[in-house]
Design an enzyme around this catalytic site. Structure first.
Site, mmCIF file in Angstrom:
data_model
loop_
_atom_site.group_PDB
_atom_site.id
_atom_site.type_symbol
_atom_site.label_atom_id
_atom_site.label_comp_id
_atom_site.label_asym_id
_atom_site.label_seq_id
_atom_site.Cartn_x
_atom_site.Cartn_y
_atom_site.Cartn_z
ATOM 1 N N LYS A 96 2.588 2.030 2.547
ATOM 2 C CA LYS A 96 2.536 2.492 3.943
ATOM 3 C C LYS A 96 3.538 1.673 4.745
ATOM 4 O O LYS A 96 3.680 0.484 4.521
ATOM 5 C CB LYS A 96 1.145 2.225 4.547
ATOM 6 C CG LYS A 96 0.076 3.220 4.195
ATOM 7 C CD LYS A 96 -1.268 2.782 4.817
ATOM 8 C CE LYS A 96 -1.690 3.716 5.907
ATOM 9 N NZ LYS A 96 -3.100 3.557 6.303
ATOM 10 N N LYS A 145 0.845 -1.207 0.000
ATOM 11 C CA LYS A 145 0.000 0.000 0.000
ATOM 12 C C LYS A 145 0.875 1.250 0.000
ATOM 13 O O LYS A 145 0.364 2.377 0.017
ATOM 14 C CB LYS A 145 -0.847 0.082 1.271
ATOM 15 C CG LYS A 145 -2.025 -0.799 1.410
ATOM 16 C CD LYS A 145 -2.847 -0.274 2.618
ATOM 17 C CE LYS A 145 -3.315 -1.367 3.509
ATOM 18 N NZ LYS A 145 -3.938 -0.885 4.767
HETATM 19 N N1 C2G Z 1 -10.754 5.905 10.255
HETATM 20 C C1 C2G Z 1 -11.784 6.710 10.742
HETATM 21 N N2 C2G Z 1 -11.485 7.922 11.255
HETATM 22 C C2 C2G Z 1 -10.198 8.350 11.307
HETATM 23 C C3 C2G Z 1 -9.153 7.530 10.838
HETATM 24 C C4 C2G Z 1 -9.456 6.290 10.308
HETATM 25 O O1 C2G Z 1 -12.972 6.329 10.691
HETATM 26 N N3 C2G Z 1 -9.949 9.590 11.823
HETATM 27 C C5 C2G Z 1 -11.109 4.594 9.684
HETATM 28 C C6 C2G Z 1 -10.740 4.463 8.214
HETATM 29 O O2 C2G Z 1 -11.767 5.021 7.392
HETATM 30 C C7 C2G Z 1 -10.635 2.949 8.047
HETATM 31 C C8 C2G Z 1 -10.163 2.470 9.437
HETATM 32 O O3 C2G Z 1 -10.373 3.577 10.337
HETATM 33 O O4 C2G Z 1 -11.922 2.391 7.765
HETATM 34 C C9 C2G Z 1 -8.710 2.075 9.455
HETATM 35 O O5 C2G Z 1 -7.965 3.161 8.913
HETATM 36 P P1 C2G Z 1 -6.426 2.857 8.482
HETATM 37 O O6 C2G Z 1 -5.749 2.162 9.582
HETATM 38 O O7 C2G Z 1 -5.873 4.126 7.924
HETATM 39 O O8 C2G Z 1 -6.624 1.764 7.333
HETATM 40 P P2 C2G Z 1 -6.411 1.997 5.757
HETATM 41 O O9 C2G Z 1 -5.007 2.384 5.498
HETATM 42 O O10 C2G Z 1 -7.511 2.864 5.324
HETATM 43 O O11 C2G Z 1 -6.551 0.494 5.197
HETATM 44 O O12 C2G Z 1 -8.369 -2.981 2.533
HETATM 45 C C10 C2G Z 1 -8.657 -1.777 3.238
HETATM 46 C C11 C2G Z 1 -7.394 -1.167 3.785
HETATM 47 O O13 C2G Z 1 -6.654 -2.117 4.532
HETATM 48 C C12 C2G Z 1 -7.752 0.032 4.684
#
Ligand code: C2G
Length: 138
Positions: free
Chosen positions: A46, A44
């Site tokens: 990341k 990703k």
């Molecule tokens: N999230 C949220 N509010 C935030 C930060 C994150 O609601 N302030 C939610 C994101 O929308 C996501 C979840 O928390 O649904 C996890 O966020 P991340 O750890 O950033 O995951 P991401 O990189 O979006 O990976 O296959 C899907 C991916 O693995 C998602």
């Protein structure tokens, strides 16, 4: 039993993550969280500060989380939904529409993202110290 699933990295676990998981858990009786593996995160573009094992351990400790599995590939979601008998797939709204193909298998929901908090904001606030806090929960 109404089963819910979500996917994510959940690095430097924070209130935005917790609010999403608590709201998703309220939508059913069982919540599975698929945590991005370190190798999948590299794909990703990341690199999580906290390793997969510890991110998964934190999630397993949460009252609102019933099961934790690894997310190793974008394409595993449909198989997970079938294998685990999932009724609801949920993500934060920054993913709005991105997983609508899964509507053929289960309900798909995108919940409003929590404003004012993110893993990158936390990292920035360490470099130039400013408090990071979300609006008081309603
Ligand atoms: N999230 C949220 N509010 C935030 C930060 C994150 O609601 N302030 C939610 C994101 O929308 C996501 C979840 O928390 O649904 C996890 O966020 P991340 O750890 O950033 O995951 P991401 O990189 O979006 O990976 O296959 C899907 C991916 O693995 C998602």
């Amino acid at each position: 039993m109404r089963k819910v699933i979500t996917y994510g990295t959940f690095d430097l676990f924070h209130m935005g993550h917790l609010r999403l998981l608590e709201r998703l858990r309220e939508m059913g009786d069982h919540l599975t969280v698929a945590v991005s593996s370190d190798a999948f995160n590299a794909g990703k573009g990341k690199s999580a500060t906290v390793c997969y094992e510890e991110r998964a351990h934190i999630l397993r400790a949460l009252r609102c989380v019933d099961d934790v599995i690894a997310e190793d590939a974008w394409e595993q979601k449909a198989d997970d939904i079938r294998r685990l008998g999932i009724h609801v797939f949920g993500m934060g709204s920054d993913w709005d529409g991105k997983f609508d193909d899964l509507k053929a298998l289960c309900e798909v929901v995108y919940l409003p993202r929590t404003e004012g908090i993110s893993t990158s904001l936390i990292k920035e606030s360490i470099v130039s110290p400013t408090p990071v806090r979300v609006a008081a929960s309603r």
